[in-house]
Design a protein around this motif. Structure first.
Motif, PDB file in Angstrom:
ATOM      1  N   GLU A  47     -33.640  17.859 -62.251  1.00  0.00           N
ATOM      2  CA  GLU A  47     -32.178  17.990 -62.139  1.00  0.00           C
ATOM      3  C   GLU A  47     -31.764  19.270 -61.408  1.00  0.00           C
ATOM      4  O   GLU A  47     -30.620  19.404 -60.975  1.00  0.00           O
ATOM      5  CB  GLU A  47     -31.538  17.946 -63.534  1.00  0.00           C
ATOM      6  CG  GLU A  47     -31.745  19.173 -64.411  1.00  0.00           C
ATOM      7  CD  GLU A  47     -33.150  19.334 -64.988  1.00  0.00           C
ATOM      8  OE1 GLU A  47     -33.432  20.420 -65.557  1.00  0.00           O
ATOM      9  OE2 GLU A  47     -33.972  18.390 -64.862  1.00  0.00           O
ATOM     10  N   ARG A  48     -32.711  20.194 -61.248  1.00  0.00           N
ATOM     11  CA  ARG A  48     -32.424  21.458 -60.546  1.00  0.00           C
ATOM     12  C   ARG A  48     -32.796  21.383 -59.057  1.00  0.00           C
ATOM     13  O   ARG A  48     -32.287  22.150 -58.250  1.00  0.00           O
ATOM     14  CB  ARG A  48     -33.233  22.624 -61.167  1.00  0.00           C
ATOM     15  CG  ARG A  48     -33.058  22.873 -62.644  1.00  0.00           C
ATOM     16  CD  ARG A  48     -31.730  23.495 -63.004  1.00  0.00           C
ATOM     17  NE  ARG A  48     -31.397  24.722 -62.293  1.00  0.00           N
ATOM     18  CZ  ARG A  48     -31.777  25.945 -62.684  1.00  0.00           C
ATOM     19  NH1 ARG A  48     -32.514  26.100 -63.768  1.00  0.00           N
ATOM     20  NH2 ARG A  48     -31.401  27.009 -61.996  1.00  0.00           N
ATOM     21  N   VAL A  49     -33.763  20.516 -58.727  1.00  0.00           N
ATOM     22  CA  VAL A  49     -34.386  20.548 -57.397  1.00  0.00           C
ATOM     23  C   VAL A  49     -33.808  19.454 -56.501  1.00  0.00           C
ATOM     24  O   VAL A  49     -33.978  18.266 -56.756  1.00  0.00           O
ATOM     25  CB  VAL A  49     -35.919  20.399 -57.525  1.00  0.00           C
ATOM     26  CG1 VAL A  49     -36.578  20.391 -56.145  1.00  0.00           C
ATOM     27  CG2 VAL A  49     -36.502  21.532 -58.380  1.00  0.00           C
ATOM     28  N   ASP A  50     -33.133  19.872 -55.438  1.00  0.00           N
ATOM     29  CA  ASP A  50     -32.547  18.915 -54.484  1.00  0.00           C
ATOM     30  C   ASP A  50     -33.573  18.363 -53.512  1.00  0.00           C
ATOM     31  O   ASP A  50     -33.458  17.236 -53.044  1.00  0.00           O
ATOM     32  CB  ASP A  50     -31.424  19.599 -53.680  1.00  0.00           C
ATOM     33  CG  ASP A  50     -30.185  19.843 -54.526  1.00  0.00           C
ATOM     34  OD1 ASP A  50     -29.906  19.027 -55.422  1.00  0.00           O
ATOM     35  OD2 ASP A  50     -29.502  20.861 -54.292  1.00  0.00           O
ATOM     36  N   ALA A  51     -34.534  19.197 -53.154  1.00  0.00           N
ATOM     37  CA  ALA A  51     -35.548  18.791 -52.175  1.00  0.00           C
ATOM     38  C   ALA A  51     -36.773  19.682 -52.351  1.00  0.00           C
ATOM     39  O   ALA A  51     -36.672  20.816 -52.832  1.00  0.00           O
ATOM     40  CB  ALA A  51     -35.003  18.919 -50.753  1.00  0.00           C
ATOM     41  N   LEU A  52     -37.921  19.124 -51.943  1.00  0.00           N
ATOM     42  CA  LEU A  52     -39.203  19.793 -52.153  1.00  0.00           C
ATOM     43  C   LEU A  52     -39.958  19.845 -50.829  1.00  0.00           C
ATOM     44  O   LEU A  52     -40.073  18.825 -50.143  1.00  0.00           O
ATOM     45  CB  LEU A  52     -40.000  18.981 -53.189  1.00  0.00           C
ATOM     46  CG  LEU A  52     -41.411  19.398 -53.569  1.00  0.00           C
ATOM     47  CD1 LEU A  52     -41.418  20.770 -54.229  1.00  0.00           C
ATOM     48  CD2 LEU A  52     -42.026  18.348 -54.512  1.00  0.00           C
ATOM     49  N   VAL A  53     -40.430  21.044 -50.461  1.00  0.00           N
ATOM     50  CA  VAL A  53     -41.248  21.190 -49.248  1.00  0.00           C
ATOM     51  C   VAL A  53     -42.576  21.830 -49.653  1.00  0.00           C
ATOM     52  O   VAL A  53     -42.601  22.941 -50.191  1.00  0.00           O
ATOM     53  CB  VAL A  53     -40.546  22.050 -48.178  1.00  0.00           C
ATOM     54  CG1 VAL A  53     -41.427  22.135 -46.921  1.00  0.00           C
ATOM     55  CG2 VAL A  53     -39.172  21.489 -47.838  1.00  0.00           C
ATOM     56  N   LEU A  54     -43.663  21.112 -49.409  1.00  0.00           N
ATOM     57  CA  LEU A  54     -44.999  21.569 -49.793  1.00  0.00           C
ATOM     58  C   LEU A  54     -45.774  21.961 -48.547  1.00  0.00           C
ATOM     59  O   LEU A  54     -46.035  21.126 -47.683  1.00  0.00           O
ATOM     60  CB  LEU A  54     -45.730  20.447 -50.545  1.00  0.00           C
ATOM     61  CG  LEU A  54     -45.006  19.924 -51.794  1.00  0.00           C
ATOM     62  CD1 LEU A  54     -45.775  18.742 -52.392  1.00  0.00           C
ATOM     63  CD2 LEU A  54     -44.833  21.034 -52.824  1.00  0.00           C
ATOM     64  N   ILE A  55     -46.103  23.251 -48.429  1.00  0.00           N
ATOM     65  CA  ILE A  55     -46.777  23.773 -47.236  1.00  0.00           C
ATOM     66  C   ILE A  55     -48.211  24.147 -47.624  1.00  0.00           C
ATOM     67  O   ILE A  55     -48.443  25.155 -48.298  1.00  0.00           O
ATOM     68  CB  ILE A  55     -46.029  25.003 -46.680  1.00  0.00           C
ATOM     69  CG1 ILE A  55     -44.529  24.691 -46.492  1.00  0.00           C
ATOM     70  CG2 ILE A  55     -46.661  25.470 -45.371  1.00  0.00           C
ATOM     71  CD1 ILE A  55     -43.668  25.928 -46.311  1.00  0.00           C
ATOM     72  N   ASN A  56     -49.158  23.305 -47.243  1.00  0.00           N
ATOM     73  CA  ASN A  56     -50.558  23.513 -47.661  1.00  0.00           C
ATOM     74  C   ASN A  56     -50.618  23.813 -49.155  1.00  0.00           C
ATOM     75  O   ASN A  56     -51.306  24.744 -49.602  1.00  0.00           O
ATOM     76  CB  ASN A  56     -51.220  24.635 -46.850  1.00  0.00           C
ATOM     77  CG  ASN A  56     -51.440  24.246 -45.400  1.00  0.00           C
ATOM     78  OD1 ASN A  56     -51.641  23.073 -45.083  1.00  0.00           O
ATOM     79  ND2 ASN A  56     -51.365  25.213 -44.502  1.00  0.00           N
ATOM     80  N   ALA A  57     -49.890  23.031 -49.921  1.00  0.00           N
ATOM     81  CA  ALA A  57     -49.808  23.243 -51.372  1.00  0.00           C
ATOM     82  C   ALA A  57     -51.133  22.916 -52.044  1.00  0.00           C
ATOM     83  O   ALA A  57     -51.968  22.181 -51.503  1.00  0.00           O
ATOM     84  CB  ALA A  57     -48.704  22.366 -51.958  1.00  0.00           C
ATOM     85  N   THR A  58     -51.323  23.486 -53.232  1.00  0.00           N
ATOM     86  CA  THR A  58     -52.515  23.204 -54.024  1.00  0.00           C
ATOM     87  C   THR A  58     -52.123  22.407 -55.268  1.00  0.00           C
ATOM     88  O   THR A  58     -50.953  22.222 -55.563  1.00  0.00           O
ATOM     89  CB  THR A  58     -53.214  24.509 -54.438  1.00  0.00           C
ATOM     90  OG1 THR A  58     -52.293  25.300 -55.194  1.00  0.00           O
ATOM     91  CG2 THR A  58     -53.688  25.292 -53.230  1.00  0.00           C
ATOM     92  N   GLY A  59     -53.135  21.949 -55.991  1.00  0.00           N
ATOM     93  CA  GLY A  59     -52.870  21.240 -57.237  1.00  0.00           C
ATOM     94  C   GLY A  59     -53.788  20.068 -57.505  1.00  0.00           C
ATOM     95  O   GLY A  59     -53.773  19.508 -58.591  1.00  0.00           O
ATOM     96  N   TYR A  60     -54.604  19.703 -56.507  1.00  0.00           N
ATOM     97  CA  TYR A  60     -55.614  18.663 -56.730  1.00  0.00           C
ATOM     98  C   TYR A  60     -56.945  19.333 -57.060  1.00  0.00           C
ATOM     99  O   TYR A  60     -57.272  20.381 -56.510  1.00  0.00           O
ATOM    100  CB  TYR A  60     -55.771  17.784 -55.483  1.00  0.00           C
ATOM    101  CG  TYR A  60     -54.624  16.818 -55.286  1.00  0.00           C
ATOM    102  CD1 TYR A  60     -54.683  15.519 -55.785  1.00  0.00           C
ATOM    103  CD2 TYR A  60     -53.484  17.211 -54.602  1.00  0.00           C
ATOM    104  CE1 TYR A  60     -53.637  14.637 -55.610  1.00  0.00           C
ATOM    105  CE2 TYR A  60     -52.420  16.337 -54.410  1.00  0.00           C
ATOM    106  CZ  TYR A  60     -52.505  15.043 -54.919  1.00  0.00           C
ATOM    107  OH  TYR A  60     -51.453  14.178 -54.750  1.00  0.00           O
ATOM    108  N   PRO A  61     -57.732  18.716 -57.961  1.00  0.00           N
ATOM    109  CA  PRO A  61     -58.947  19.388 -58.446  1.00  0.00           C
ATOM    110  C   PRO A  61     -60.012  19.624 -57.381  1.00  0.00           C
ATOM    111  O   PRO A  61     -60.806  20.550 -57.508  1.00  0.00           O
ATOM    112  CB  PRO A  61     -59.460  18.459 -59.550  1.00  0.00           C
ATOM    113  CG  PRO A  61     -58.777  17.156 -59.344  1.00  0.00           C
ATOM    114  CD  PRO A  61     -57.473  17.451 -58.669  1.00  0.00           C
TER     115      PRO A  61
END
Length: 262
Positions: A112-126
Protein backbone atom coordinates in the motif's frame (compact mmCIF):
# COMPACT_ATOMS: atom_id res chain seq x y z
CA UNK A 1 31.75 14.80 0.89
CA UNK A 2 28.04 15.22 0.25
CA UNK A 3 26.08 17.37 2.69
CA UNK A 4 23.29 15.27 4.18
CA UNK A 5 20.29 15.78 6.44
CA UNK A 6 19.32 13.25 9.10
CA UNK A 7 16.15 12.11 10.84
CA UNK A 8 15.69 9.70 13.78
CA UNK A 9 14.40 6.22 12.84
CA UNK A 10 14.70 2.99 14.87
CA UNK A 11 17.03 4.47 17.49
CA UNK A 12 19.55 6.05 15.12
CA UNK A 13 19.80 9.03 12.80
CA UNK A 14 19.33 8.03 9.16
CA UNK A 15 21.27 10.37 6.86
CA UNK A 16 19.82 11.24 3.47
CA UNK A 17 19.81 13.68 0.56
CA UNK A 18 16.56 14.93 -0.94
CA UNK A 19 16.20 16.96 -4.15
CA UNK A 20 13.70 17.77 -6.87
CA UNK A 21 9.92 18.02 -7.04
CA UNK A 22 7.19 15.69 -8.22
CA UNK A 23 6.21 12.13 -7.32
CA UNK A 24 8.50 10.65 -4.65
CA UNK A 25 11.11 8.04 -5.52
CA UNK A 26 13.52 6.56 -2.97
CA UNK A 27 16.86 5.17 -4.17
CA UNK A 28 18.49 2.40 -2.11
CA UNK A 29 22.19 1.64 -2.54
CA UNK A 30 23.89 -1.75 -2.26
CA UNK A 31 26.10 -3.29 0.43
CA UNK A 32 29.45 -1.58 0.97
CA UNK A 33 28.10 1.50 -0.83
CA UNK A 34 26.36 4.73 0.19
CA UNK A 35 23.89 7.27 -1.18
CA UNK A 36 26.70 8.52 -3.47
CA UNK A 37 26.17 5.38 -5.54
CA UNK A 38 23.02 6.99 -6.98
CA UNK A 39 24.35 10.56 -7.21
CA UNK A 40 24.20 11.00 -10.98
CA UNK A 41 20.95 9.02 -11.37
CA UNK A 42 19.38 11.20 -8.66
CA UNK A 43 20.46 14.41 -10.39
CA UNK A 44 18.83 13.24 -13.64
CA UNK A 45 15.61 12.11 -11.93
CA UNK A 46 15.28 15.26 -9.79
CA UNK A 47 14.14 17.16 -12.90
CA UNK A 48 10.79 15.35 -12.65
CA UNK A 49 10.71 13.68 -9.20
CA UNK A 50 11.17 14.20 -5.47
CA UNK A 51 14.29 12.04 -5.12
CA UNK A 52 15.27 10.71 -1.68
CA UNK A 53 18.56 8.86 -1.11
CA UNK A 54 19.27 7.44 2.36
CA UNK A 55 22.49 5.94 3.66
CA UNK A 56 21.21 2.53 4.79
CA UNK A 57 21.87 1.50 8.42
CA UNK A 58 25.32 -0.06 8.69
CA UNK A 59 26.66 2.04 5.82
CA UNK A 60 27.73 5.58 4.96
CA UNK A 61 27.06 8.30 7.51
CA UNK A 62 24.09 6.49 9.08
CA UNK A 63 26.43 3.92 10.60
CA UNK A 64 25.72 0.78 12.64
CA UNK A 65 22.31 -0.14 13.99
CA UNK A 66 22.26 -0.11 17.82
CA UNK A 67 20.51 -3.53 17.80
CA UNK A 68 22.85 -4.97 15.08
CA UNK A 69 19.80 -6.38 13.23
CA UNK A 70 20.76 -6.49 9.55
CA UNK A 71 18.01 -8.75 8.23
CA UNK A 72 16.61 -7.57 4.91
CA UNK A 73 13.04 -7.46 6.24
CA UNK A 74 14.23 -5.23 9.09
CA UNK A 75 15.81 -2.92 6.52
CA UNK A 76 12.50 -2.84 4.61
CA UNK A 77 10.50 -1.87 7.70
CA UNK A 78 13.12 0.76 8.60
CA UNK A 79 12.76 2.34 5.13
CA UNK A 80 8.96 2.34 5.53
CA UNK A 81 9.33 4.16 8.87
CA UNK A 82 11.95 6.50 7.39
CA UNK A 83 9.51 7.53 4.65
CA UNK A 84 6.74 7.98 7.25
CA UNK A 85 9.08 10.21 9.28
CA UNK A 86 9.65 12.31 6.14
CA UNK A 87 5.87 12.58 5.67
CA UNK A 88 5.82 10.59 2.40
CA UNK A 89 2.99 8.02 2.49
CA UNK A 90 3.46 6.58 -1.03
CA UNK A 91 6.51 6.38 -3.24
CA UNK A 92 8.33 4.49 -5.96
CA UNK A 93 11.37 2.58 -4.77
CA UNK A 94 14.46 1.69 -6.81
CA UNK A 95 17.28 -0.37 -5.37
CA UNK A 96 20.65 -1.67 -6.52
CA UNK A 97 21.92 -5.06 -5.29
CA UNK A 98 21.09 -5.25 -1.54
CA UNK A 99 19.00 -2.10 -2.04
CA UNK A 100 16.93 -3.98 -4.62
CA UNK A 101 16.47 -6.88 -2.19
CA UNK A 102 15.21 -4.40 0.42
CA UNK A 103 12.96 -2.77 -2.20
CA UNK A 104 11.16 -5.97 -3.20
CA UNK A 105 10.77 -7.03 0.44
CA UNK A 106 9.16 -3.63 1.06
CA UNK A 107 6.83 -4.15 -1.91
CA UNK A 108 5.78 -7.51 -0.42
CA UNK A 109 5.35 -6.26 3.16
CA UNK A 110 3.86 -2.80 2.51
CA UNK A 111 2.34 -2.83 -1.00
CA UNK A 112 0.00 0.00 0.00
CA UNK A 113 3.06 2.28 0.31
CA UNK A 114 4.86 1.32 -2.93
CA UNK A 115 3.62 2.78 -6.22
CA UNK A 116 6.31 1.20 -8.36
CA UNK A 117 9.37 -1.01 -7.97
CA UNK A 118 12.68 -0.82 -9.87
CA UNK A 119 15.17 -3.64 -9.29
CA UNK A 120 18.72 -2.92 -10.48
CA UNK A 121 20.84 -6.08 -10.32
CA UNK A 122 18.84 -6.90 -7.20
CA UNK A 123 19.61 -9.86 -4.97
CA UNK A 124 17.37 -12.29 -3.14
CA UNK A 125 17.61 -15.65 -4.91
CA UNK A 126 19.64 -18.35 -3.14
CA UNK A 127 21.90 -19.17 -6.10
CA UNK A 128 23.45 -15.67 -6.15
CA UNK A 129 27.26 -15.70 -6.19
CA UNK A 130 28.72 -13.66 -3.31
CA UNK A 131 31.03 -10.71 -3.91
CA UNK A 132 34.57 -11.04 -2.53
CA UNK A 133 33.95 -8.63 0.36
CA UNK A 134 31.08 -10.71 1.74
CA UNK A 135 33.06 -13.93 1.33
CA UNK A 136 35.97 -12.46 3.28
CA UNK A 137 33.71 -11.12 6.04
CA UNK A 138 32.30 -14.64 6.55
CA UNK A 139 35.74 -16.11 7.15
CA UNK A 140 35.97 -16.78 10.92
CA UNK A 141 39.74 -16.17 10.95
CA UNK A 142 39.47 -12.80 9.17
CA UNK A 143 36.33 -11.48 10.91
CA UNK A 144 38.05 -9.94 13.98
CA UNK A 145 40.63 -8.23 11.76
CA UNK A 146 38.06 -6.93 9.25
CA UNK A 147 36.06 -5.33 12.06
CA UNK A 148 38.98 -2.96 12.56
CA UNK A 149 40.97 -2.73 9.35
CA UNK A 150 40.70 -3.05 5.60
CA UNK A 151 43.50 -1.96 3.25
CA UNK A 152 42.64 0.60 0.55
CA UNK A 153 43.88 -1.90 -2.05
CA UNK A 154 41.15 -4.34 -1.01
CA UNK A 155 38.52 -1.60 -1.51
CA UNK A 156 39.93 -0.89 -4.99
CA UNK A 157 39.97 -4.60 -5.92
CA UNK A 158 36.38 -5.04 -4.72
CA UNK A 159 35.20 -2.11 -6.83
CA UNK A 160 37.05 -3.31 -9.93
CA UNK A 161 35.48 -6.75 -9.49
CA UNK A 162 32.01 -5.16 -9.26
CA UNK A 163 32.03 -3.23 -12.54
CA UNK A 164 31.63 -4.36 -16.14
CA UNK A 165 33.31 -2.93 -19.23
CA UNK A 166 33.36 0.68 -17.96
CA UNK A 167 36.37 0.13 -15.67
CA UNK A 168 37.42 3.79 -15.98
CA UNK A 169 34.86 4.80 -13.34
CA UNK A 170 36.98 3.06 -10.66
CA UNK A 171 39.37 5.98 -10.30
CA UNK A 172 41.24 7.28 -7.25
CA UNK A 173 38.35 9.57 -6.30
CA UNK A 174 35.85 6.68 -6.24
CA UNK A 175 38.19 4.39 -4.28
CA UNK A 176 38.98 7.18 -1.78
CA UNK A 177 35.27 7.99 -1.31
CA UNK A 178 34.18 4.37 -0.76
CA UNK A 179 37.18 3.62 1.47
CA UNK A 180 36.55 6.72 3.63
CA UNK A 181 32.84 5.96 4.08
CA UNK A 182 33.36 2.27 4.88
CA UNK A 183 36.01 3.41 7.38
CA UNK A 184 33.64 5.63 9.38
CA UNK A 185 33.28 4.55 13.05
CA UNK A 186 31.53 1.19 13.39
CA UNK A 187 30.91 0.62 9.67
CA UNK A 188 33.50 -2.15 9.21
CA UNK A 189 32.12 -4.02 12.20
CA UNK A 190 28.56 -3.47 10.91
CA UNK A 191 29.57 -4.94 7.53
CA UNK A 192 30.89 -8.07 9.25
CA UNK A 193 27.63 -8.31 11.23
CA UNK A 194 25.63 -7.86 8.01
CA UNK A 195 27.69 -10.47 6.13
CA UNK A 196 27.12 -13.01 8.93
CA UNK A 197 23.38 -12.35 9.33
CA UNK A 198 21.18 -15.34 8.49
CA UNK A 199 18.84 -14.09 5.75
CA UNK A 200 15.67 -16.18 5.41
CA UNK A 201 15.01 -17.17 1.78
CA UNK A 202 11.84 -15.36 0.62
CA UNK A 203 12.34 -16.03 -3.09
CA UNK A 204 9.24 -18.29 -3.19
CA UNK A 205 7.16 -15.19 -2.33
CA UNK A 206 8.48 -13.08 -5.22
CA UNK A 207 5.57 -14.08 -7.53
CA UNK A 208 3.21 -12.42 -4.98
CA UNK A 209 4.66 -8.97 -5.72
CA UNK A 210 1.73 -6.96 -7.07
CA UNK A 211 3.21 -3.51 -7.75
CA UNK A 212 4.34 -2.45 -11.25
CA UNK A 213 7.96 -3.61 -11.60
CA UNK A 214 10.89 -2.73 -13.84
CA UNK A 215 13.93 -5.05 -13.78
CA UNK A 216 17.24 -3.53 -14.87
CA UNK A 217 19.89 -6.19 -15.19
CA UNK A 218 23.44 -6.36 -16.48
CA UNK A 219 23.94 -9.23 -18.92
CA UNK A 220 26.85 -10.52 -16.81
CA UNK A 221 24.86 -10.69 -13.54
CA UNK A 222 23.72 -14.21 -12.73
CA UNK A 223 21.05 -16.14 -10.90
CA UNK A 224 18.25 -13.60 -10.62
CA UNK A 225 14.76 -14.34 -11.96
CA UNK A 226 12.66 -11.29 -11.09
CA UNK A 227 11.46 -10.70 -14.66
CA UNK A 228 10.34 -14.33 -14.87
CA UNK A 229 8.66 -14.47 -11.44
CA UNK A 230 7.00 -11.06 -10.93
CA UNK A 231 3.68 -10.85 -12.81
CA UNK A 232 3.81 -8.24 -15.58
CA UNK A 233 7.39 -7.19 -14.89
CA UNK A 234 9.27 -5.35 -17.62
CA UNK A 235 12.97 -6.10 -18.08
CA UNK A 236 15.85 -4.23 -19.70
CA UNK A 237 19.29 -5.80 -20.02
CA UNK A 238 22.47 -3.71 -20.15
CA UNK A 239 25.04 -5.41 -22.40
CA UNK A 240 28.25 -4.21 -20.73
CA UNK A 241 27.27 -3.35 -17.18
CA UNK A 242 28.51 -4.92 -13.98
CA UNK A 243 27.01 -4.85 -10.52
CA UNK A 244 27.25 -1.07 -9.98
CA UNK A 245 25.02 -0.09 -12.91
CA UNK A 246 23.80 3.24 -11.41
CA UNK A 247 27.44 4.42 -11.37
CA UNK A 248 28.60 2.66 -14.54
CA UNK A 249 25.83 4.00 -16.81
CA UNK A 250 23.68 6.49 -14.87
CA UNK A 251 22.17 7.96 -18.05
CA UNK A 252 20.82 4.54 -19.11
CA UNK A 253 19.49 3.79 -15.61
CA UNK A 254 17.86 7.20 -15.15
CA UNK A 255 16.27 7.17 -18.60
CA UNK A 256 14.81 3.69 -18.01
CA UNK A 257 13.42 4.69 -14.59
CA UNK A 258 11.97 7.96 -15.85
CA UNK A 259 10.24 6.27 -18.78
CA UNK A 260 8.86 3.55 -16.50
CA UNK A 261 7.53 6.04 -13.93
CA UNK A 262 5.94 8.30 -16.55
Amino acid sequence: MTNTQSIPVDGQRVHYVRAGQGPAVVLLHGSGSSLEGFERVAALLAVSHDVIRPDLPGFGRTGPRPDRDYRVRTYASTIARFMTALGVPRFAVAGNSLGGNIAWNLALDAPERVDALVLINATGYPEKTLPAGLRLARNPLLRPLLRRWLPRGATARGLREAVGTNTAIVDDAMVDRVHALTGLPGNRSAFVDFANTDQPDRSAEIPKISVPTLVLRSAAVDGQHFARDIPGAQERVHPGGGHLLPEEDPDWVAAAIREFLR
